[in-house]
Structures are given as structure tokens and as C-alpha cells.
Design a protein around this motif. Structure first.
Motif, mmCIF file in Angstrom:
data_model
loop_
_atom_site.group_PDB
_atom_site.id
_atom_site.type_symbol
_atom_site.label_atom_id
_atom_site.label_comp_id
_atom_site.label_asym_id
_atom_site.label_seq_id
_atom_site.Cartn_x
_atom_site.Cartn_y
_atom_site.Cartn_z
ATOM 1 N N LEU A 119 -4.227 -3.085 5.815
ATOM 2 C CA LEU A 119 -5.243 -2.052 5.981
ATOM 3 C C LEU A 119 -6.632 -2.651 5.789
ATOM 4 O O LEU A 119 -6.854 -3.504 4.936
ATOM 5 C CB LEU A 119 -5.022 -0.912 4.988
ATOM 6 C CG LEU A 119 -3.757 -0.086 5.233
ATOM 7 C CD1 LEU A 119 -3.752 1.140 4.334
ATOM 8 C CD2 LEU A 119 -3.637 0.344 6.681
ATOM 9 N N LEU A 120 -7.566 -2.172 6.585
ATOM 10 C CA LEU A 120 -8.893 -2.765 6.636
ATOM 11 C C LEU A 120 -9.956 -1.897 5.992
ATOM 12 O O LEU A 120 -11.141 -2.204 6.077
ATOM 13 C CB LEU A 120 -9.274 -3.022 8.110
ATOM 14 C CG LEU A 120 -8.247 -3.822 8.922
ATOM 15 C CD1 LEU A 120 -8.688 -3.922 10.370
ATOM 16 C CD2 LEU A 120 -8.057 -5.204 8.328
ATOM 17 N N SER A 126 -6.663 3.168 0.945
ATOM 18 C CA SER A 126 -7.238 1.858 1.208
ATOM 19 C C SER A 126 -8.759 1.921 1.226
ATOM 20 O O SER A 126 -9.438 1.068 0.663
ATOM 21 C CB SER A 126 -6.724 1.327 2.554
ATOM 22 O OG SER A 126 -7.428 0.176 2.951
ATOM 23 N N ARG A 127 -9.293 2.966 1.861
ATOM 24 C CA ARG A 127 -10.750 3.093 1.925
ATOM 25 C C ARG A 127 -11.328 3.375 0.539
ATOM 26 O O ARG A 127 -12.375 2.833 0.165
ATOM 27 C CB ARG A 127 -11.132 4.205 2.898
ATOM 28 C CG ARG A 127 -12.639 4.256 3.155
ATOM 29 C CD ARG A 127 -12.983 5.157 4.317
ATOM 30 N NE ARG A 127 -14.419 5.118 4.546
ATOM 31 C CZ ARG A 127 -15.033 4.193 5.265
ATOM 32 N NH1 ARG A 127 -14.335 3.227 5.822
ATOM 33 N NH2 ARG A 127 -16.336 4.213 5.421
ATOM 34 N N ASP A 128 -10.656 4.220 -0.228
ATOM 35 C CA ASP A 128 -11.125 4.500 -1.592
ATOM 36 C C ASP A 128 -11.105 3.233 -2.437
ATOM 37 O O ASP A 128 -12.029 2.986 -3.226
ATOM 38 C CB ASP A 128 -10.239 5.571 -2.238
ATOM 39 C CG ASP A 128 -10.434 6.945 -1.615
ATOM 40 O OD1 ASP A 128 -11.449 7.131 -0.910
ATOM 41 O OD2 ASP A 128 -9.566 7.816 -1.819
ATOM 42 N N ASP A 129 -10.041 2.420 -2.280
ATOM 43 C CA ASP A 129 -9.949 1.169 -3.028
ATOM 44 C C ASP A 129 -11.102 0.239 -2.676
ATOM 45 O O ASP A 129 -11.697 -0.411 -3.550
ATOM 46 C CB ASP A 129 -8.623 0.469 -2.745
ATOM 47 C CG ASP A 129 -7.433 1.178 -3.376
ATOM 48 O OD1 ASP A 129 -7.662 2.059 -4.228
ATOM 49 O OD2 ASP A 129 -6.290 0.854 -3.005
ATOM 50 N N LEU A 130 -11.429 0.168 -1.383
ATOM 51 C CA LEU A 130 -12.520 -0.703 -0.953
ATOM 52 C C LEU A 130 -13.858 -0.211 -1.488
ATOM 53 O O LEU A 130 -14.679 -0.999 -1.969
ATOM 54 C CB LEU A 130 -12.556 -0.774 0.577
ATOM 55 C CG LEU A 130 -13.639 -1.672 1.191
ATOM 56 C CD1 LEU A 130 -13.452 -3.117 0.737
ATOM 57 C CD2 LEU A 130 -13.599 -1.589 2.714
ATOM 58 N N HIS A 162 0.825 -1.202 0.000
ATOM 59 C CA HIS A 162 0.000 0.000 0.000
ATOM 60 C C HIS A 162 0.862 1.256 0.000
ATOM 61 O O HIS A 162 0.362 2.356 -0.178
ATOM 62 C CB HIS A 162 -0.879 0.032 1.250
ATOM 63 C CG HIS A 162 -2.177 -0.676 1.081
ATOM 64 N ND1 HIS A 162 -3.092 -0.347 0.131
ATOM 65 C CD2 HIS A 162 -2.721 -1.711 1.766
ATOM 66 C CE1 HIS A 162 -4.146 -1.133 0.240
ATOM 67 N NE2 HIS A 162 -3.934 -1.969 1.214
ATOM 68 N N PHE A 163 2.155 1.123 0.245
ATOM 69 C CA PHE A 163 2.973 2.302 0.453
ATOM 70 C C PHE A 163 4.098 2.366 -0.557
ATOM 71 O O PHE A 163 4.511 1.350 -1.095
ATOM 72 C CB PHE A 163 3.512 2.370 1.884
ATOM 73 C CG PHE A 163 4.008 1.061 2.413
ATOM 74 C CD1 PHE A 163 5.344 0.745 2.354
ATOM 75 C CD2 PHE A 163 3.128 0.149 2.967
ATOM 76 C CE1 PHE A 163 5.804 -0.454 2.853
ATOM 77 C CE2 PHE A 163 3.588 -1.054 3.468
ATOM 78 C CZ PHE A 163 4.918 -1.357 3.409
#
Length: 451
Positions: free
Chosen positions: A90-91, A164-168, A5-6
Motif C-alpha cells: 500500500l502506498l 495505510s493512509r492514516d499510518d503514513l 496490513h490485513f
């Protein structure tokens, strides 16, 4: 697909961090607000008087948990390239959730909680020798949380939490838009599926890999859809490795078999783990057997034990019983496989810990001959290499009666409580077999474990 993710190279070197320090120095000089906040967090008001490149290096070292740039530099120069195993845990939750975790940890540190102190010493190098956690700071607690989620610093965790949230959200929207196409897969409508794009096929294959990803449908060990329809998707897909990982996590045995037959790589690392590691850590023995038949990846004592390969387990030891140095190139962590468990403390080189990991996963997958051999060669039946879980804890959920019986015969203590559920063997029996109290296996487990 990237397993990070980084934006760090797989094994960042000293030159990388020197450039990072120069970038911070220039950004601070031109009045960048984010750089100013980073510097102030470490140096306070002192930077207003003078901020040199050496100060920027000090800030970077502190953000990574070291007392000085010299210590940070020595760490970078000394570590092996195999040490840095990238993961992404990441969740898809908001940044405030991670901040709350850090606040709770800080409270535990201020109370000098022994478990919190172990975490502090494991993840914050400048606190590695601390005998008390009472003086720990918020930035220490934040660094622990960042490290446990697979990030080198708190800043990088925060930077990519939003991504991560945008991807989800994007994935969930793609799935919503493809609901009718998912129904076409289940109905075997190959004509409709023939018009899909490669991206749509990728998403649908991902949906088929989860037990309940398709609305209103429960998918189990069987394929759960007409083979011809799934083959249309496979023919259009850009990669089969991500669906295979999810199939291994979800016990989708026949789907995993179809993906492997179509060319999915059983040794591919996605998000830092292989399909076999996922199947082992999630307790899906049939998928473990399927994957092991295509090759054991990684080749390590714990995977050999989980696969029931006593011949390979024996080969990990010298004639005098000493564990061979090449027996543990890869070490298990439940958090890597997305099993919903907290990360373990960093693994050590202690042979007792390494063999203990192999032992509990042999118990988890009912590998009775491996369990017996390890017991015969000195493994204590109550060994609990992580999460406080003994072999009994691991053997009870899948109902491995013979393993449970053997452990008890060899003196395993059913009163030991694990760290996560704080439950003994009988508690685990009630947790994992509550839905089937009259099942013969449940009854036999109760007779074995009960008072």
C-alpha cells in the motif's frame, strides 16, 4: 512490526474461511449493510429470496476469484505453507486511486489487450484458462489489482487502504514534531538525545535511514551524523530491523554497517522482504556486499548470483546441468522492495525463468564471472524474466562496462525495448546517464551501444 496490513493469519486454512462464511451469513441475516453489498455484488437479487450458508460460501469463493466453494476449498487444501508470502504494497493513497487502476485495467480487458489477459489469467482462478478478456467484469479487474498489491480480495484492500493512509499521516506528523531532535542528531547533541523516548528514537533512526527524510539534508553512503549521537538512539530503540531495511533500500552503507554491528538482524523479514533482497532489487551493490558478508538471506540462486558467489551458483545445479529443486525457495519481485515498479506476474517453476532471474541480477551488480558462467552454460543473453528487461537493461544504469561488453560480444540485442519504459539499450543510457553526458563511463557505454 507486523509485515501485514490485513488481518489474515500467515497461512489461512479451511476452518478460517468456514468461519468467515458463517460470519457473512449471520451478518446478512441481521441486515448488515456491508454484508448486503457483498452478497448483492455476487448474487444480485437472488439472495433476497433465500440466503443459505452455502450461498455465503459461494460469495466468499467468488470474492477470491474461484467459480465454486469446492474449487476454493481444493485450492486451500492443496497449497503449500511456503506459497503464501505476505507483503504490504500500500502506498498511502486514497481508495479512489485503486478504483481508477481497476477501471483502467477493465478498459484494457474489454479491448482484449494481451498484457491485461495475462494478468487476468494469473490472478483470477476462474479465468485461468480464458482465451479472451473481452467478457471480464469489473470485479475481475478489482481482484487483479488487489492481488497485485498483496491482498487476497478487493474488500480487504479497500478495508486497509484507509489504515495505510492514516499510518503514513501519523508517521509524517511524528517526523515533523521531531525536526529539532533530528537537528540535534546531526549536531551530535547527545545530552538532548538522552531525554528521548524509545518511540522517538525509533522514528529518528527511521529518518536517518532515508536519503532525504530529514528536511534539508541529503544522506548518502556515509553515516552522515556523529556516531555517538546515533549510538544514543540505537541504545533507546525498540527494534533496529526496520531502519536496516530502509538503509538497504537507500544505499546508506555505513549506517547499515552500524546497525548490523549494533545487533540488527540481517535475515529479518519486514514487509515480506529481507535487507539483502531490498539492496539487490534497488541496485545497491555496496550494501549487497556488506549484507552478504553477514550471511545470504534468503539462500537462493538469484541472491547467490547477485552477490557474485559463483561457488554457490554452481552448487545449485546437478552434474548434468539440471537446476536443483531447492535452488528457488524465494523469488524476486521489485514491488516487494518498494522500488516503484508494478508487481510481476506470479513466478513459475520454469527453470529458464528461475535461471534468467539470477542472470539479470548478476548483470545488475556487475558479477562478471557469474554472468560469463551462466552464458557458457546456455543462458541466452537476451533473457528477460520480468518487466521485459534484459541483462543489458540491468547493467546500464550502474555503468557495468565489462558486463555490457560481454553481453554484446555474446550476441545481446541492444534494440530490445523493456515493458515499463519502452526503451532500448540506448534509451536506457539516455534515461539513466542524462545528468552525466560527458562522464567517461557514459562515453564508453555510448561507444559500445551506439550505432
Amino acid at each position: 512490526m507486523s509485515d501485514r496490513h490485513f488481518e489474515l493469519p500467515a497461512h489461512p486454512n479451511l476452518e478460517y474461511y468456514r468461519k468467515q462464511a458463517k460470519h457473512l451469513h449471520r451478518a446478512y441475516a441481521r441486515g448488515d449493510a456491508a454484508a448486503g453489498a457483498r452478497v448483492a455484488d455476487v448474487l444480485g437479487d437472488r439472495a433476497a429470496e433465500r440466503f443459505l450458508l452455502s450461498d455465503a460460501q459461494f460469495v466468499l469463493a467468488q470474492e477470491h476469484g474461484f467459480r465454486t466453494w469446492a474449487e476454493f476449498r481444493a485450492h486451500i487444501d492443496s497449497r503449500s505453507t511456503a506459497e503464501d508470502r505476505p507483503v504490504s504494497r500500500l502506498l498511502g493513497i486514497r481508495p479512489g486511486a485503486y478504483a481508477s487502476m481497476a477501471d483502467r485495467l477493465l478498459d484494457d480487458l474489454r479491448r482484449d489487450d494481451p498484457g491485461a489477459l495475462r494478468r487476468l489469467r494469473a490472478y483470477v482462478p476462474r479465468q485461468a484458462a480464458a482465451t479472451s478478456a473481452a467478457t471480464a467484469e469489473l470485479r475481475d479487474a478489482r481482484l487483479v489489482i488487489a492481488r497485485e498489491f498483496g491482498f487476497p480480495t478487493w474488500r480487504e484492500l479497500m478495508s486497509f487502504t484507509g489504515k495505510s493512509r492514516d499510518d503514513l499521516d501519523e508517521l509524517q506528523e511524528r517526523r515533523r514534531r521531531l525536526r529539532r531532535e533530528a537537528e540535534a542528531v546531526l549536531a551530535g547533541d547527545t545530552d538532548r538525545l538522552a531525554g528521548l523516548t524509545a518511540g522517538q528514537a525509533d522514528t529518528l533512526l527511521h529518518m536517518l535511514a532515508g536519503p532525504e527524510t530529514i528536511p534539508g539534508v541529503r544522506l548518502d553512503e556515509e553515516l552522515g551524523a556523529p556516531r555517538a549521537a546515533v549510538e544514543v538512539l540505537i541504545g533507546k530503540a525498540t527494534s533496529l530491523d526496520v531502519p536496516l531495511i530502509w538503509a538497504a533500500r537507500s544505499n546508506r552503507v555505513e549506517y547499515a554497517r552500524l546497525l548490523l554491528d549494533a545487533g540488527a538482524d540481517p535475515g529479518a523479514r519486514v514487509w515480506g522482504t529481507t535487507p539483502l533482497e531490498n539492496a539487490i532489487l534497488h541496485g545497491h551493490t555496496k550494501v549487497v556486499d556488506l549484507l552478504a558478508g553477514r550471511g545470504i538471506v534468503p539462500r537462493a540462486l538469484w541472491t547467490y548470483a547477485a552477490c557474485g558467489r559463483l561457488d554457490l551458483v554452481r552448487a545449485c545445479f546437478d552434474e548434468d546441468g539440471t537446476l536443483r529443486p531447492d535452488a528457488a525457495p524465494s523469488r524476486p519481485d521489485l514491488a516487494d522492495a518498494g522500488a516503484g515498479f508494478p508487481p510481476r506476474l506470479p513466478a513459475t517453476d520454469d527453470p529458464v525463468e528461475i535461471v534468467g532471474e539470477a542472470f539479470v541480477h548478476a548483470c545488475e551488480h556487475g558479477r562478471i564471472e557469474v554472468v560469463r558462467w551462466l552464458l557458457d552454460h546456455g543462458v541466452h543473453p537476451d533473457v528477460a524474466p520480468y518487466l521485459g528487461r534484459t541483462g543489458l537493461h540491468w547493467a546500464i544504469p550502474p555503468g557495468h562496462l565489462e558486463v555490457v561488453r560481454l553481453l554484446l560480444d555474446r550476441g545481446a540485442d541492444p534494440s530490445i525495448r523493456d515493458d515499463l519504459f519502452q526503451a532500448d539499450a540506448d534509451g536506457w543510457l539516455h534515461i539513466f546517464h542524462a545528468a552525466h553526458p560527458h562522464d567517461p563511463v557514459t562515453q564508453q557505454l555510448h561507444d559500445l551501444i551506439g550505432p
